[in-house]
Design a protein around this motif. Structure first.
Motif, PDB file in Angstrom:
ATOM      1  N   ALA A   1     -48.943 -12.249  32.554  1.00 16.22           N
ATOM      2  CA  ALA A   1     -49.706 -13.439  32.884  1.00 16.22           C
ATOM      3  C   ALA A   1     -51.143 -13.052  33.425  1.00 16.22           C
ATOM      4  O   ALA A   1     -51.245 -11.869  33.548  1.00 16.22           O
ATOM      5  N   GLY A   2     -51.864 -13.910  32.908  1.00 14.19           N
ATOM      6  CA  GLY A   2     -53.296 -13.843  33.486  1.00 14.19           C
ATOM      7  C   GLY A   2     -53.832 -14.745  34.075  1.00 14.19           C
ATOM      8  O   GLY A   2     -53.431 -16.171  34.102  1.00 14.19           O
ATOM      9  N   TYR A   3     -54.911 -14.828  34.981  1.00 14.86           N
ATOM     10  CA  TYR A   3     -55.711 -15.662  36.008  1.00 14.86           C
ATOM     11  C   TYR A   3     -56.935 -15.748  35.010  1.00 14.86           C
ATOM     12  O   TYR A   3     -57.857 -15.208  35.150  1.00 14.86           O
ATOM     13  N   PHE A   4     -57.084 -17.203  34.727  1.00 17.15           N
ATOM     14  CA  PHE A   4     -58.131 -17.593  33.893  1.00 17.15           C
ATOM     15  C   PHE A   4     -58.922 -18.724  34.292  1.00 17.15           C
ATOM     16  O   PHE A   4     -58.562 -19.508  35.028  1.00 17.15           O
ATOM     17  N   SER A   5     -60.321 -18.815  33.874  1.00 18.67           N
ATOM     18  CA  SER A   5     -61.024 -19.945  34.347  1.00 18.67           C
ATOM     19  C   SER A   5     -60.512 -21.179  33.263  1.00 18.67           C
ATOM     20  O   SER A   5     -59.786 -21.092  32.426  1.00 18.67           O
ATOM     21  N   THR A   6     -60.739 -22.287  33.873  1.00 18.73           N
ATOM     22  CA  THR A   6     -60.204 -23.554  33.029  1.00 18.73           C
ATOM     23  C   THR A   6     -60.806 -23.493  31.597  1.00 18.73           C
ATOM     24  O   THR A   6     -61.706 -23.023  31.048  1.00 18.73           O
ATOM     25  N   ILE A   7     -60.017 -24.177  30.851  1.00 14.34           N
ATOM     26  CA  ILE A   7     -60.399 -24.499  29.366  1.00 14.34           C
ATOM     27  C   ILE A   7     -61.679 -25.231  29.119  1.00 14.34           C
ATOM     28  O   ILE A   7     -61.835 -26.288  29.883  1.00 14.34           O
ATOM     29  N   VAL A   8     -62.605 -24.777  28.468  1.00 13.42           N
ATOM     30  CA  VAL A   8     -63.810 -25.396  28.189  1.00 13.42           C
ATOM     31  C   VAL A   8     -63.756 -26.384  27.124  1.00 13.42           C
ATOM     32  O   VAL A   8     -63.192 -26.098  25.986  1.00 13.42           O
TER      33      VAL A   8
ATOM     34  N   GLU B   1     -54.747 -14.494  23.068  1.00 17.99           N
ATOM     35  CA  GLU B   1     -55.477 -15.139  22.421  1.00 17.99           C
ATOM     36  C   GLU B   1     -56.627 -15.631  23.596  1.00 17.99           C
ATOM     37  O   GLU B   1     -58.081 -15.648  22.996  1.00 17.99           O
ATOM     38  N   ALA B   2     -56.636 -16.028  24.587  1.00 14.95           N
ATOM     39  CA  ALA B   2     -57.451 -16.046  25.600  1.00 14.95           C
ATOM     40  C   ALA B   2     -58.487 -14.847  25.787  1.00 14.95           C
ATOM     41  O   ALA B   2     -59.641 -15.084  25.870  1.00 14.95           O
ATOM     42  N   LEU B   3     -57.742 -13.609  25.690  1.00 11.86           N
ATOM     43  CA  LEU B   3     -58.587 -12.584  25.901  1.00 11.86           C
ATOM     44  C   LEU B   3     -59.462 -12.518  24.647  1.00 11.86           C
ATOM     45  O   LEU B   3     -60.749 -11.992  24.810  1.00 11.86           O
ATOM     46  N   SER B   4     -58.829 -12.349  23.489  1.00 11.53           N
ATOM     47  CA  SER B   4     -59.644 -12.193  22.368  1.00 11.53           C
ATOM     48  C   SER B   4     -60.570 -13.371  22.182  1.00 11.53           C
ATOM     49  O   SER B   4     -62.028 -12.868  21.515  1.00 11.53           O
ATOM     50  N   ALA B   5     -60.483 -14.490  22.325  1.00 11.76           N
ATOM     51  CA  ALA B   5     -61.319 -15.669  22.126  1.00 11.76           C
ATOM     52  C   ALA B   5     -62.526 -15.440  23.144  1.00 11.76           C
ATOM     53  O   ALA B   5     -63.826 -15.685  22.621  1.00 11.76           O
ATOM     54  N   SER B   6     -62.615 -15.055  24.286  1.00 12.26           N
ATOM     55  CA  SER B   6     -63.481 -14.685  25.353  1.00 12.26           C
ATOM     56  C   SER B   6     -64.373 -15.733  25.635  1.00 12.26           C
ATOM     57  O   SER B   6     -65.688 -15.866  25.772  1.00 12.26           O
ATOM     58  N   LYS B   7     -63.710 -16.976  25.788  1.00 10.50           N
ATOM     59  CA  LYS B   7     -64.265 -18.318  25.803  1.00 10.50           C
ATOM     60  C   LYS B   7     -64.350 -18.706  27.589  1.00 10.50           C
ATOM     61  O   LYS B   7     -65.061 -19.576  27.943  1.00 10.50           O
ATOM     62  N   ARG B   8     -63.523 -17.928  28.262  1.00  9.90           N
ATOM     63  CA  ARG B   8     -63.299 -18.329  29.689  1.00  9.90           C
ATOM     64  C   ARG B   8     -63.307 -16.772  30.336  1.00  9.90           C
ATOM     65  O   ARG B   8     -62.540 -15.923  29.881  1.00  9.90           O
ATOM     66  N   ARG B   9     -63.489 -17.058  31.555  1.00 13.23           N
ATOM     67  CA  ARG B   9     -63.267 -15.946  32.098  1.00 13.23           C
ATOM     68  C   ARG B   9     -61.730 -15.403  32.774  1.00 13.23           C
ATOM     69  O   ARG B   9     -61.235 -16.161  33.099  1.00 13.23           O
ATOM     70  N   CYS B  10     -61.560 -14.153  32.585  1.00 15.82           N
ATOM     71  CA  CYS B  10     -60.224 -13.699  33.001  1.00 15.82           C
ATOM     72  C   CYS B  10     -60.665 -12.997  34.301  1.00 15.82           C
ATOM     73  O   CYS B  10     -61.182 -11.738  34.223  1.00 15.82           O
ATOM     74  N   TYR B  11     -59.859 -13.395  35.352  1.00  9.94           N
ATOM     75  CA  TYR B  11     -60.163 -12.521  36.814  1.00  9.94           C
ATOM     76  C   TYR B  11     -59.282 -11.396  36.836  1.00  9.94           C
ATOM     77  O   TYR B  11     -59.617 -10.394  37.430  1.00  9.94           O
TER      78      TYR B  11
ATOM     79  N   ASN C   1     -53.080 -26.966  30.966  1.00 10.70           N
ATOM     80  CA  ASN C   1     -52.652 -25.796  32.002  1.00 10.70           C
ATOM     81  C   ASN C   1     -52.115 -24.730  31.142  1.00 10.70           C
ATOM     82  O   ASN C   1     -51.905 -24.901  29.939  1.00 10.70           O
ATOM     83  N   GLU C   2     -51.395 -23.864  32.065  1.00 14.26           N
ATOM     84  CA  GLU C   2     -50.611 -22.848  31.472  1.00 14.26           C
ATOM     85  C   GLU C   2     -49.467 -23.185  30.698  1.00 14.26           C
ATOM     86  O   GLU C   2     -49.065 -22.736  29.522  1.00 14.26           O
ATOM     87  N   THR C   3     -48.845 -24.299  30.801  1.00 14.05           N
ATOM     88  CA  THR C   3     -47.601 -24.708  30.026  1.00 14.05           C
ATOM     89  C   THR C   3     -48.000 -24.955  28.737  1.00 14.05           C
ATOM     90  O   THR C   3     -47.441 -24.730  27.716  1.00 14.05           O
ATOM     91  N   VAL C   4     -49.223 -25.912  28.631  1.00 17.84           N
ATOM     92  CA  VAL C   4     -50.022 -26.368  27.527  1.00 17.84           C
ATOM     93  C   VAL C   4     -50.284 -25.024  26.442  1.00 17.84           C
ATOM     94  O   VAL C   4     -50.058 -24.879  25.523  1.00 17.84           O
ATOM     95  N   ALA C   5     -50.965 -24.151  27.238  1.00 16.45           N
ATOM     96  CA  ALA C   5     -51.513 -22.950  26.600  1.00 16.45           C
ATOM     97  C   ALA C   5     -50.495 -21.955  26.078  1.00 16.45           C
ATOM     98  O   ALA C   5     -50.433 -21.566  24.887  1.00 16.45           O
ATOM     99  N   LYS C   6     -49.192 -21.911  26.879  1.00 14.48           N
ATOM    100  CA  LYS C   6     -48.139 -21.289  26.256  1.00 14.48           C
ATOM    101  C   LYS C   6     -47.477 -21.921  25.024  1.00 14.48           C
ATOM    102  O   LYS C   6     -47.404 -21.203  24.140  1.00 14.48           O
ATOM    103  N   CYS C   7     -47.128 -23.149  25.198  1.00 13.98           N
ATOM    104  CA  CYS C   7     -46.871 -24.030  24.109  1.00 13.98           C
ATOM    105  C   CYS C   7     -47.564 -23.800  23.109  1.00 13.98           C
ATOM    106  O   CYS C   7     -47.113 -24.227  21.898  1.00 13.98           O
TER     107      CYS C   7
END
Length: 300
Positions: free
Chosen positions: A66-73, A8-18, A131-137
């Motif tokens: 797992a992915g390394y992303f910038s923070t939630i906007v 979903e983080a990749l699809s939304a493209s709202k933050r950078r994936c390193y 964080n990643e826990t919130v994103a996962k849940c």
């Protein structure tokens, strides 16, 4: 971490994936689909030996990726209000007061986004980081739900009232059962933590208080479950639709339950509307049977 949250983080493209990392040997179609999506977006991908990957993410339910992303906007409150009214003339927002568990926060975000809530308001102090826990849940819902941080919730409600919102606190001793309330104005639902609930000053600022009828032996619902019930009550749906939405939302926010008995107890708590109770006699509602949790299943 996790398939859904990364996808979903990749699809939304709202933050950078390193970069993406995955466990070598994981060949499930779902992981391959995420890796293909990352390749299309030209994101670096790094396979890690199983021992290295497990050591690095041993304390998380990672599903091998797992992915390394910038923070939630996040947004300013004014922008959140504007976006909410762009989506509908009768938006519903959720205000959280005293939610300290990141897993509960993630589950609330998942329920809110799934049930069409237009935005989430969080206090800057005392709320877990996104964080990643919130994103996962949240199963990736955090990528799609507009969120804002505010310094003072009471002042926030005043600003919402000026914008045309009614403020409704969800509390055990609420004036009106949530399924009887007429949701015909822009609304902000206020939910408190399990231990202390909504703080007194914030409760005083509410225009109305709503209750969730409790018909079983339990005295209260987990805040994540309560948020789903309150959110689904805002739907102007027909009774059968509302019933099925309640069932599905309870499955979504209660993904750690393993026994049908506990699930059925919670359903009894929710089925307070007599007209809804009558629906149980209809054979067509047998479609809910696959949703019942079992000992060897997990709902993501």
């Amino acid at each position: 971490v996790g398939i859904n949250s990364v996808r979903e983080a990749l699809s939304a493209s709202k933050r950078r994936c390193y970069r993406l990392v995955f466990e070598q040997g994981k060949t499930s179609p779902r992981i391959q689909a995420v890796l293909k999506l990352a390749e299309e977006k030209q994101i670096p991908i790094e396979p890690l030996p199983k021992s290295v990957f497990q050591k690095k993410f041993h304390d998380q339910v990672h599903q091998g990726i797992a992915g390394y992303f910038s923070t939630i906007v996040t947004l300013e409150l004014e922008d959140l209000i504007e976006i909410a009214f762009q989506k509908t003339s009768l938006p519903t927002l959720v205000i959280l007061d005293g939610i300290q568990d990141p897993q509960n926060l993630g589950a609330i975000i998942r329920s809110a986004e799934t049930l069409g809530i237009q935005g989430l308001i969080l206090p800057k102090h005392g709320t877990p980081a996104l964080n990643e826990t919130v994103a996962k849940c949240s199963s990736g819902a955090i990528e799609h739900l507009p969120i804002t941080w505010v310094t003072n919730l009471t002042r926030c409600t005043e600003q919402l009232k000026e914008a045309g919102f009614w403020i409704a606190g969800v509390v055990p001793d609420g004036e009106i059962p949530c399924y009887q309330y007429q949701f015909n104005t822009p609304l902000a639902l206020v939910l408190g933590g399990e231990e202390k609930g909504i703080r007194p000053l914030l409760k005083k600022s509410c225009d109305v208080t709503l209750s969730i009828p409790m018909k079983g032996q339990l005295e209260s619902l987990n805040v994540a479950s309560a948020s789903a019930v309150a959110a689904v009550s805002t739907e102007p749906s027909s009774c059968p639709t509302r019933f099925l939405m309640i069932v599905s939302s309870m499955v979504a926010v209660s993904h750690r339950w393993r026994t049908p008995a506990l699930f059925k107890i919670s359903l009894r708590i929710l089925l307070a509307d007599a007209s809804t109770m009558e629906l149980m006699a209809f054979p067509s509602l047998r479609i809910i049977s696959p949703l019942l949790p079992c000992g060897d299943c997990t709902v993501e």
